[in-house]
Scaffold this motif. Structure first.
Motif, PDB file in Angstrom:
ATOM      1  N   VAL A  88      21.788  -1.462   0.934  1.00  0.00           N
ATOM      2  CA  VAL A  88      21.361  -1.932  -0.394  1.00  0.00           C
ATOM      3  C   VAL A  88      20.570  -0.812  -1.062  1.00  0.00           C
ATOM      4  N   GLY A  96      13.508  -2.640 -10.379  1.00  0.00           N
ATOM      5  CA  GLY A  96      12.635  -3.615 -11.036  1.00  0.00           C
ATOM      6  C   GLY A  96      13.342  -4.426 -12.106  1.00  0.00           C
ATOM      7  N   ALA A 101      18.364  -7.537  -6.375  1.00  0.00           N
ATOM      8  CA  ALA A 101      18.488  -8.969  -6.057  1.00  0.00           C
ATOM      9  C   ALA A 101      19.913  -9.442  -6.304  1.00  0.00           C
ATOM     10  N   GLY A 129       8.898  -8.245   1.451  1.00  0.00           N
ATOM     11  CA  GLY A 129       8.656  -8.917   0.180  1.00  0.00           C
ATOM     12  C   GLY A 129       9.947  -9.131  -0.586  1.00  0.00           C
TER      13      GLY A 129
HETATM   14  C1  LIG Z   1      14.693  -2.374  -2.338  1.00  0.00           C
HETATM   15  C2  LIG Z   1      15.508  -2.140  -3.632  1.00  0.00           C
HETATM   16  C3  LIG Z   1      16.992  -2.334  -3.344  1.00  0.00           C
HETATM   17  C4  LIG Z   1      15.038  -3.201  -4.672  1.00  0.00           C
HETATM   18  O1  LIG Z   1      15.897  -3.097  -5.812  1.00  0.00           O
HETATM   19  P1  LIG Z   1      15.385  -3.569  -7.265  1.00  0.00           P
HETATM   20  O2  LIG Z   1      16.569  -3.658  -8.138  1.00  0.00           O
HETATM   21  O3  LIG Z   1      14.268  -2.711  -7.711  1.00  0.00           O
HETATM   22  O4  LIG Z   1      14.803  -5.007  -6.915  1.00  0.00           O
HETATM   23  P2  LIG Z   1      14.749  -6.273  -7.891  1.00  0.00           P
HETATM   24  O5  LIG Z   1      14.348  -5.842  -9.256  1.00  0.00           O
HETATM   25  O6  LIG Z   1      16.043  -7.004  -7.791  1.00  0.00           O
HETATM   26  O7  LIG Z   1      13.590  -7.137  -7.220  1.00  0.00           O
HETATM   27  C5  LIG Z   1      13.766  -8.496  -6.872  1.00  0.00           C
HETATM   28  C6  LIG Z   1      12.413  -9.046  -6.459  1.00  0.00           C
HETATM   29  O8  LIG Z   1      11.934  -8.330  -5.310  1.00  0.00           O
HETATM   30  C7  LIG Z   1      10.701  -7.681  -5.606  1.00  0.00           C
HETATM   31  N1  LIG Z   1      10.741  -6.373  -4.942  1.00  0.00           N
HETATM   32  C8  LIG Z   1      11.530  -5.335  -5.234  1.00  0.00           C
HETATM   33  N2  LIG Z   1      11.283  -4.311  -4.389  1.00  0.00           N
HETATM   34  C9  LIG Z   1      10.304  -4.747  -3.555  1.00  0.00           C
HETATM   35  C10 LIG Z   1       9.612  -4.154  -2.473  1.00  0.00           C
HETATM   36  N3  LIG Z   1       9.865  -2.911  -2.053  1.00  0.00           N
HETATM   37  N4  LIG Z   1       8.649  -4.894  -1.866  1.00  0.00           N
HETATM   38  C11 LIG Z   1       8.375  -6.152  -2.271  1.00  0.00           C
HETATM   39  N5  LIG Z   1       9.008  -6.765  -3.296  1.00  0.00           N
HETATM   40  C12 LIG Z   1       9.948  -6.070  -3.924  1.00  0.00           C
HETATM   41  C13 LIG Z   1      10.678  -7.567  -7.119  1.00  0.00           C
HETATM   42  O9  LIG Z   1       9.356  -7.492  -7.595  1.00  0.00           O
HETATM   43  C14 LIG Z   1      11.357  -8.854  -7.527  1.00  0.00           C
HETATM   44  O10 LIG Z   1      10.445  -9.931  -7.411  1.00  0.00           O
HETATM   45  P3  LIG Z   1      10.412 -11.179  -8.421  1.00  0.00           P
HETATM   46  O11 LIG Z   1      11.649 -11.970  -8.065  1.00  0.00           O
HETATM   47  O12 LIG Z   1       9.163 -11.897  -8.084  1.00  0.00           O
HETATM   48  O13 LIG Z   1      10.496 -10.602  -9.783  1.00  0.00           O
HETATM   49  C15 LIG Z   1      15.229  -0.734  -4.250  1.00  0.00           C
HETATM   50  O14 LIG Z   1      13.855  -0.539  -4.351  1.00  0.00           O
HETATM   51  C16 LIG Z   1      15.829   0.405  -3.427  1.00  0.00           C
HETATM   52  O15 LIG Z   1      16.990   0.784  -3.622  1.00  0.00           O
HETATM   53  N6  LIG Z   1      15.021   0.983  -2.507  1.00  0.00           N
HETATM   54  C17 LIG Z   1      15.481   2.097  -1.665  1.00  0.00           C
HETATM   55  C18 LIG Z   1      16.535   1.670  -0.650  1.00  0.00           C
HETATM   56  C19 LIG Z   1      16.073   0.516   0.218  1.00  0.00           C
HETATM   57  O16 LIG Z   1      14.953   0.491   0.705  1.00  0.00           O
HETATM   58  N7  LIG Z   1      16.993  -0.439   0.407  1.00  0.00           N
HETATM   59  C20 LIG Z   1      16.749  -1.580   1.260  1.00  0.00           C
HETATM   60  C21 LIG Z   1      17.095  -1.209   2.650  1.00  0.00           C
HETATM   61  S1  LIG Z   1      16.799  -2.559   3.765  1.00  0.00           S
END
Ligand SMILES: CC(C)(COP(=O)(O)OP(=O)(O)OC[C@H]1O[C@@H](n2cnc3c(N)ncnc32)[C@H](O)[C@@H]1OP(=O)(O)O)[C@@H](O)C(=O)NCCC(=O)NCCS
Length: 159
Positions: A88, A96, A101, A129
């Motif tokens: 993912v 954000g 999601a 989270g």
């Molecule tokens: C983790 C990741 C996929 C999140 O993607 P994103 O599009 O920014 O996430 P979203 O906007 O869909 O967030 C959905 C919810 O999760 C929360 N959230 C997002 N990243 C979070 C984190 N690192 N820790 C806690 N909460 C988080 C958001 O605040 C949001 O909460 P809400 O429903 O209360 O508004 C992105 O940060 C990423 O690509 N990170 C690097 C790769 C990675 O770590 N992938 C996961 C591997 S297991």
């Protein structure tokens, strides 16, 4: 960019293949010394006709935003679980905005539509989270040398 985005199966939008492969390689495999070619080779499995594995791409028309996959096996320590949502990734400029999601929900939903009653994923504790907010349940902690949490989600009818 607007907040509008589309999630497509990579098989329907193969022009995003290189972007998906590049992000997966940079995030998880380049740091371990794997060549980019080894990831593009593996990713080709995700565009074969077999229902699983598959890869999804989030995009705003022709702009790549993020990706997620569903694969049969992800964690050597838990071969009994299948399938897994994996890889993912959302590009930093587009985080954000609920792209991540939507990718996770769609990957799980597509597995349920294929008849799977439960899906799994594993992640480092720092991601708790994110997955907790998406309705996943942590079923194990501290698995393997990477101290991973194993998460599970059941199809609505199987809850
Ligand atoms: C983790 C990741 C996929 C999140 O993607 P994103 O599009 O920014 O996430 P979203 O906007 O869909 O967030 C959905 C919810 O999760 C929360 N959230 C997002 N990243 C979070 C984190 N690192 N820790 C806690 N909460 C988080 C958001 O605040 C949001 O909460 P809400 O429903 O209360 O508004 C992105 O940060 C990423 O690509 N990170 C690097 C790769 C990675 O770590 N992938 C996961 C591997 S297991």
């Amino acid at each position: 960019m607007t907040n509008a985005f589309t999630i497509s199966d990579l098989r329907q939008r193969p022009e995003f293949f290189d972007a998906v492969s590049d992000r997966i390689w940079r995030a998880w495999w380049q740091p371990r010394g794997y060549p980019a070619s080894s990831i593009s080779h593996r990713l080709r499995d995700n565009i074969n006709p077999a229902p699983i594995p598959f890869a999804l791409v989030a995009h705003d028309e022709d702009k790549f935003l993020g990706t997620a996959s569903a694969i049969a096996h992800d964690l050597a320590e838990r071969p009994q679980f299948t399938p897994w949502v994996a890889a993912v990734w959302v590009d930093p400029a587009h985080r954000g905005l609920r792209v991540g999601a939507a990718l996770v929900d769609r990957a799980a939903g597509d597995c349920f539509a294929l008849g799977m009653t439960r899906v799994y994923l594993c992640a480092r504790p720092a991601r708790s989270g994110f997955y907790g907010r998406l309705g996943w349940t942590a079923i194990e902690h501290g698995v393997g040398t990477d101290d991973l949490t194993v998460w599970s989600k059941a199809a609505a009818a199987a809850v």
